[in-house]
Design a protein around this motif. Sequence first.
Motif, PDB file in Angstrom:
ATOM      1  N   ASP B   3      33.243  57.107 -16.627  1.00  0.00           N
ATOM      2  CA  ASP B   3      32.526  56.753 -17.842  1.00  0.00           C
ATOM      3  C   ASP B   3      31.600  57.888 -18.227  1.00  0.00           C
ATOM      4  N   LEU B   4      31.198  57.880 -19.491  1.00  0.00           N
ATOM      5  CA  LEU B   4      30.274  58.892 -19.967  1.00  0.00           C
ATOM      6  C   LEU B   4      28.952  58.770 -19.217  1.00  0.00           C
ATOM      7  N   PHE B   5      28.555  57.526 -18.994  1.00  0.00           N
ATOM      8  CA  PHE B   5      27.273  57.285 -18.343  1.00  0.00           C
ATOM      9  C   PHE B   5      27.409  56.082 -17.409  1.00  0.00           C
ATOM     10  N   ARG B   6      26.857  56.223 -16.220  1.00  0.00           N
ATOM     11  CA  ARG B   6      27.041  55.169 -15.226  1.00  0.00           C
ATOM     12  C   ARG B   6      25.828  55.153 -14.298  1.00  0.00           C
ATOM     13  N   VAL B   7      25.313  53.980 -13.987  1.00  0.00           N
ATOM     14  CA  VAL B   7      24.315  53.865 -12.916  1.00  0.00           C
ATOM     15  C   VAL B   7      24.887  52.959 -11.841  1.00  0.00           C
ATOM     16  N   GLU B   8      24.610  53.316 -10.610  1.00  0.00           N
ATOM     17  CA  GLU B   8      25.148  52.555  -9.479  1.00  0.00           C
ATOM     18  C   GLU B   8      24.020  52.140  -8.548  1.00  0.00           C
ATOM     19  N   GLY B   9      23.851  50.851  -8.394  1.00  0.00           N
ATOM     20  CA  GLY B   9      22.916  50.316  -7.404  1.00  0.00           C
ATOM     21  C   GLY B   9      21.490  50.818  -7.542  1.00  0.00           C
ATOM     22  N   LEU B  10      21.036  50.945  -8.796  1.00  0.00           N
ATOM     23  CA  LEU B  10      19.711  51.508  -9.027  1.00  0.00           C
ATOM     24  C   LEU B  10      18.620  50.504  -8.624  1.00  0.00           C
ATOM     25  N   SER B  11      17.725  50.943  -7.752  1.00  0.00           N
ATOM     26  CA  SER B  11      16.633  50.076  -7.305  1.00  0.00           C
ATOM     27  C   SER B  11      15.329  50.835  -7.336  1.00  0.00           C
ATOM     28  N   LYS B  12      14.259  50.106  -7.597  1.00  0.00           N
ATOM     29  CA  LYS B  12      12.935  50.715  -7.558  1.00  0.00           C
ATOM     30  C   LYS B  12      11.929  49.720  -7.004  1.00  0.00           C
ATOM     31  N   GLN B  13      11.189  50.196  -6.016  1.00  0.00           N
ATOM     32  CA  GLN B  13      10.123  49.355  -5.470  1.00  0.00           C
ATOM     33  C   GLN B  13       8.801  50.063  -5.639  1.00  0.00           C
ATOM     34  N   PHE B  14       7.812  49.289  -6.090  1.00  0.00           N
ATOM     35  CA  PHE B  14       6.442  49.785  -6.065  1.00  0.00           C
ATOM     36  C   PHE B  14       5.761  49.055  -4.925  1.00  0.00           C
ATOM     37  N   GLY B  15       5.520  49.759  -3.824  1.00  0.00           N
ATOM     38  CA  GLY B  15       5.009  49.072  -2.642  1.00  0.00           C
ATOM     39  C   GLY B  15       6.039  48.049  -2.198  1.00  0.00           C
ATOM     40  N   GLY B  16       5.612  46.822  -2.049  1.00  0.00           N
ATOM     41  CA  GLY B  16       6.561  45.798  -1.623  1.00  0.00           C
ATOM     42  C   GLY B  16       7.251  45.118  -2.790  1.00  0.00           C
ATOM     43  N   LEU B  17       6.873  45.509  -4.009  1.00  0.00           N
ATOM     44  CA  LEU B  17       7.382  44.813  -5.174  1.00  0.00           C
ATOM     45  C   LEU B  17       8.644  45.486  -5.708  1.00  0.00           C
ATOM     46  N   ALA B  18       9.741  44.765  -5.712  1.00  0.00           N
ATOM     47  CA  ALA B  18      10.985  45.316  -6.250  1.00  0.00           C
ATOM     48  C   ALA B  18      11.030  45.070  -7.752  1.00  0.00           C
ATOM     49  N   VAL B  19      10.957  46.135  -8.530  1.00  0.00           N
ATOM     50  CA  VAL B  19      10.943  45.999  -9.986  1.00  0.00           C
ATOM     51  C   VAL B  19      12.351  46.118 -10.557  1.00  0.00           C
ATOM     52  N   SER B  20      13.167  46.898  -9.877  1.00  0.00           N
ATOM     53  CA  SER B  20      14.577  46.974 -10.251  1.00  0.00           C
ATOM     54  C   SER B  20      15.388  46.739  -8.986  1.00  0.00           C
ATOM     55  N   ARG B  21      16.396  45.850  -9.089  1.00  0.00           N
ATOM     56  CA  ARG B  21      17.188  45.531  -7.894  1.00  0.00           C
ATOM     57  C   ARG B  21      18.666  45.746  -8.148  1.00  0.00           C
ATOM     58  N   ASP B  22      19.203  46.781  -7.539  1.00  0.00           N
ATOM     59  CA  ASP B  22      20.639  46.973  -7.485  1.00  0.00           C
ATOM     60  C   ASP B  22      21.303  46.847  -8.872  1.00  0.00           C
ATOM     61  N   ILE B  23      20.799  47.622  -9.818  1.00  0.00           N
ATOM     62  CA  ILE B  23      21.370  47.558 -11.168  1.00  0.00           C
ATOM     63  C   ILE B  23      22.551  48.526 -11.270  1.00  0.00           C
ATOM     64  N   SER B  24      23.675  48.010 -11.708  1.00  0.00           N
ATOM     65  CA  SER B  24      24.833  48.861 -11.959  1.00  0.00           C
ATOM     66  C   SER B  24      25.372  48.562 -13.339  1.00  0.00           C
ATOM     67  N   LEU B  25      25.589  49.592 -14.109  1.00  0.00           N
ATOM     68  CA  LEU B  25      26.287  49.400 -15.389  1.00  0.00           C
ATOM     69  C   LEU B  25      26.855  50.726 -15.852  1.00  0.00           C
ATOM     70  N   SER B  26      27.786  50.653 -16.777  1.00  0.00           N
ATOM     71  CA  SER B  26      28.390  51.897 -17.243  1.00  0.00           C
ATOM     72  C   SER B  26      28.650  51.831 -18.742  1.00  0.00           C
ATOM     73  N   LEU B  27      28.629  53.000 -19.348  1.00  0.00           N
ATOM     74  CA  LEU B  27      28.849  53.105 -20.788  1.00  0.00           C
ATOM     75  C   LEU B  27      29.967  54.108 -21.060  1.00  0.00           C
ATOM     76  N   PRO B  28      31.076  53.661 -21.636  1.00  0.00           N
ATOM     77  CA  PRO B  28      32.080  54.612 -22.089  1.00  0.00           C
ATOM     78  C   PRO B  28      31.636  55.233 -23.412  1.00  0.00           C
ATOM     79  N   GLU B  29      32.379  56.238 -23.853  1.00  0.00           N
ATOM     80  CA  GLU B  29      32.100  56.861 -25.140  1.00  0.00           C
ATOM     81  C   GLU B  29      32.135  55.814 -26.246  1.00  0.00           C
ATOM     82  N   GLY B  30      31.167  55.908 -27.165  1.00  0.00           N
ATOM     83  CA  GLY B  30      31.178  55.001 -28.306  1.00  0.00           C
ATOM     84  C   GLY B  30      30.648  53.611 -28.007  1.00  0.00           C
TER      85      GLY B  30
END
Lengths: 337, 254
Positions: B3-30
């Motif tokens: 795909d043109l753009f893809r995220v796989e298993g994106l996670s972010k924690q601030f300290g013990g707080l998970a603000v993003s959990r295992d986000i995956s998505l993809s965008l083809p052209e258009g």
Amino acid sequence: MQTLAQTQPVAMPQPKRAWWRDIVGVALIAAVGLAGYWLFPDNLALLTRVIAMALLALSIDLLVGYCGIATLGQAALFGAGAYAAGIACVNGITEPFTLVLIGAVAGSLAGLVMGVVMLRASHGLPQLVLSIAIVQLFHEAANKASAWTGGSDGLAGLSPAALFGVFEFDLWGRTAYLFGLGLLLTVFIVLKFVVRSPFGMLCRGIKEDPVRVGAMGAFVFPVLLKMFMISGSVAGIGGALAAISTQVVGLDSVSFELSANALVMLVLGGIGTLYGALVGTVIFMGFEHVVSSINPFHWMTLVGVLLIVMVLFAPRGLTGLMETYTGLKLGKRGGRA
Amino acid sequence: MSDLFRVEGLSKQFGGLAVSRDISLSLPEGERLALIGPNGAGKTTFVNLVTGQLKPSAGRVFLNGQDVTGLGAVQRVRRGLVRTFQVTRLFSEMTPEEHVTLTILQREGRANRVFARFRGDSAVGGEVEGILATLGLLDVARRRVGEIAYGQQRLLEIAIALALKPKVLLLDEPAAGVPSTDTPRIERALEQLPPSLAVLMIEHDMDLVFRFARRVVVLAAGEVIFQGLPAEVAADDRVREAYLGSYAHARRVA
């Protein structure tokens, strides 16, 4: 519903030409400078000092007015130029333009060092503190390296060669003054181009919102560092001029006091126009000269009062005051200066 | 096939707080993807992770098949991943024309030139005029941004993004704060985006989402709870619960 198609036929208004304003401005600076030469033939040393300070104030305006970087250490760059030119001069390089070039290069390198250190801090107060620390370090370095700088006695015995091989730097300071005026005009014109260049616009952008500039795909740090070097070369030229004209370089040329005074002059004149740096320097030093001769004991108090009045009633400086009352835009405020 | 753009298993924690959990998505052209979610769902954090303003705790971001996770925000912009801001970030003393000119000069690597004229290049001037015309900003092209309407400032955000010739565009609430009378102009601007551009839009205005998006992703508590067609989203139980909480299951009071 208003659609875009309906708004499209409107043509983009033509830009107003601002060049004539700057041509008039430069002509005015030249006229005032020459008037000073004829009107105050006995005070040319002071007037040359005003020009050197004006160069220092201009160099601060590049950082404060166009990049939003506060600095109280600009004399480090001024002093670097002064000492470099002075040391070169006592070591046999006496051609005035070469000395000015040496001053510019030294100031620029000092600007590089200062920029690398100050830009480690993101903004505001930390930068201000770092700038003070740097000028104090430069001051101490100049004091300790007395073999080169003469330490606290100062570096004396500069004897620059005649300008163009013809005009000696005379006792009345005529050559030095006209040399300084020529330098100031040249630097001013060059800087007017610099602040209007793509680079200058990028700096203004960074001043307002570095995050937006980053989102445009531009790195902020190298741009600011470049401006530090340009600013340093301008301050260095001022320092070299001071060295050539007074034929001594003292520790006061790398002092915090000089930095602070120059910043005050800039703020007095108004930031972000380049003109303000000149106006502020002339007014401040003229005021200082007159008041200190009237009352040698309390003149600083009166200068303080003047500044408080300015900050309370004309926070945008004298050029800002002038813009308000005449509608004439001197700086980049209408997007078309 | 990537795909043109893809995220796989994106996670972010601030300290013990998970603000993003295992986000995956993809965008083809258009692609026209809308990312929605209740307040605090982690939408802005997600944008910041994708653009490189924040470093993820885990996961990868791919642009054009290349892993850009380790790159900074500026490098990602230069590779074609461009964003707009939820709250406009513009230079109030400059004009729209100057914004777009500066952006184009930057794209061409000429914005750092000291001894060059800002407005000297007629090719750049033509492109600026074209972009401003597309967004209906020609009549205010030489007004200070501080003086133009907020809706026009939002359009200018899009103009700047387009001037970078992006491959992937992230629109962070393009209609936020715009009076409803100006929303149609934003909508038109979105319709006119280059067809090949992959667009990820974050938006609260559901009318706009349904009109614009071909696919919807719903984020709640940092997790993707729905991916699918706009028509299906309102019927999804988890989405209803995320938006309405326990009221989703409340029975009507007689």
